[in-house]
Design a protein around this motif. Sequence first.
Motif, short mmCIF file in Angstrom:
data_model
loop_
_atom_site.label_atom_id
_atom_site.label_comp_id
_atom_site.label_asym_id
_atom_site.label_seq_id
_atom_site.Cartn_x
_atom_site.Cartn_y
_atom_site.Cartn_z
N ARG A 119 -2.98 -2.96 3.79
CA ARG A 119 -1.63 -2.96 2.73
C ARG A 119 -2.03 -4.63 2.43
O ARG A 119 -1.17 -4.54 0.68
CB ARG A 119 -0.92 -2.57 3.41
N ARG A 120 -2.43 -5.81 2.69
CA ARG A 120 -2.81 -6.42 2.62
C ARG A 120 -3.65 -7.20 1.33
O ARG A 120 -3.36 -7.65 -0.38
CB ARG A 120 -3.07 -7.41 3.44
N ARG A 176 -1.88 -5.41 -1.83
CA ARG A 176 -1.08 -5.88 -2.24
C ARG A 176 -1.64 -7.50 -3.06
O ARG A 176 -0.98 -7.41 -4.32
CB ARG A 176 -0.26 -6.79 -1.11
N HIS A 218 5.24 -1.33 -4.09
CA HIS A 218 5.52 0.55 -3.68
C HIS A 218 3.96 1.07 -3.63
O HIS A 218 3.72 1.86 -3.61
CB HIS A 218 6.52 1.40 -5.00
N ASP A 223 1.39 0.78 -1.69
CA ASP A 223 1.43 1.66 -0.43
C ASP A 223 0.32 2.57 -1.09
O ASP A 223 0.33 3.27 -0.17
CB ASP A 223 2.56 2.01 0.53
N ASP A 224 0.28 3.52 -2.59
CA ASP A 224 0.34 4.49 -3.30
C ASP A 224 -1.02 4.25 -2.70
O ASP A 224 -1.64 5.38 -2.81
CB ASP A 224 0.86 4.06 -4.23
N VAL A 253 -2.94 2.56 -1.06
CA VAL A 253 -3.53 2.10 -0.22
C VAL A 253 -3.88 4.00 0.66
O VAL A 253 -4.84 4.36 1.20
CB VAL A 253 -2.90 1.58 1.22
N GLN A 254 -2.51 4.95 0.62
CA GLN A 254 -2.51 6.35 0.67
C GLN A 254 -3.47 6.72 0.42
O GLN A 254 -4.43 7.60 0.85
CB GLN A 254 -0.94 6.79 0.49
#
Lengths: 247, 161
Positions: free
Chosen positions: B20-21, B24, B31, B34-35, B37-38
């Motif tokens: 996530r870092r 980012r 948002h 995170d998309d 990362v997913q």
Amino acid sequence: MQAMTFDDQTLMAYADGELDEAARAAVTAAMAADPQLAQRVAEHRELRRRLQAAFEPVLAEPPPARLLASARAAGVPGRVIPLKPRAVPRWSWPQWAAIAASLVIGVLSGALLLRPGTGAGPILARNGQMLAGGVLASALTNQLSGTQPPNAAVQIGVSFRTRDGIYCRTFVLQAAAALAGIACRERGSWQLQVLAQSEPGRSARGAYRPAASNLPPAVARTLDALIAGEPLDAAAEAAARTGNWSR
Amino acid sequence: MPAPEADLRAGLIALLPRLRRFARALCGNTHDADDLVQVAVERALTHAAQLRPDSQLAGWTFGILRNAWIDEQRARGRRTRLFAAAESGENVADPAHPPPSELLAVQAALARLPDEQRLAVALVLIEGLSYKEAAHIMQVPIGTLTSRLARGRETLKELLA
């Protein structure tokens, strides 16, 4: 002695700890004799420190539930069928219900057992609301995410509570098509909040086959919108089941 | 092979904060990050067979995330050219967790770097990877990495001064 000069990339590599011993010693010696050089190295270090410090809080954030759910059950994103709009300013609920119902029936026809009235199919329509039935309802009520058999037709992802205290669970239903969704326990039945079709996980020459399909983005976003706090841990999930998922 | 799969899932969950870092630093807004990362987590699980026993899960997954980001940047470039769409909701903040102002300032500066320089800065300065690891993930020679890193640093120093 003439002060040695170093290009900026060498100083940068020094600040990053990337120089070999000899080069490192040379820069260290030169810095002792040349405050300007020492200043440039300090600036490189300061930028690095500042960037790391700025992003440090991100590490402390708990990962969103949808990422945890993805790590537990992944595959290929699929088409999306919104059953219940989360924030739709222009359309009223009855329009959405009608559209959603027709979409679902279109997607499911032939592929899934949608038999209104019989109660045997996994997805039922009742008064414009989509409900879980059959194996899906049974899995939502009985299956615990930690102990489910990997080949079960329904895989539960995470269980969680909404702000209103209602219990909800993410699931992937393996049928002719793989469907991922979220169901919430309301008035004694499992009401579907979102449902998305996704492809079953590809088996790469049989080497790896995910136990369940993934959580498509629309389902993931609905999860993030509904969840209050963290997903239930194993103990809380078991306790919720014992209480028959009532608030 | 349930055990390696369970290991992989557990490893990815443990890696989520760093993923996530990293995302980012690349994306700016939470948002989109995170998309990303997913997508990376899903691809990692789908391509689990490609993970060699001797390779590091972090480096491998960072590489997947980097590739997914580049795919997304290209797709976004196409969309922008086709529709000249205004990026509405580009900086949607989560009202429950307002990012610290220092993070916002650093993200704004990072956003002004060319993609490849931002990638180099994120991997080396924020994630703390070695030049060798970062060059491997970026699929470039070390010399290319260091010149991108140097230019990115130079710009950031001016922007954050």
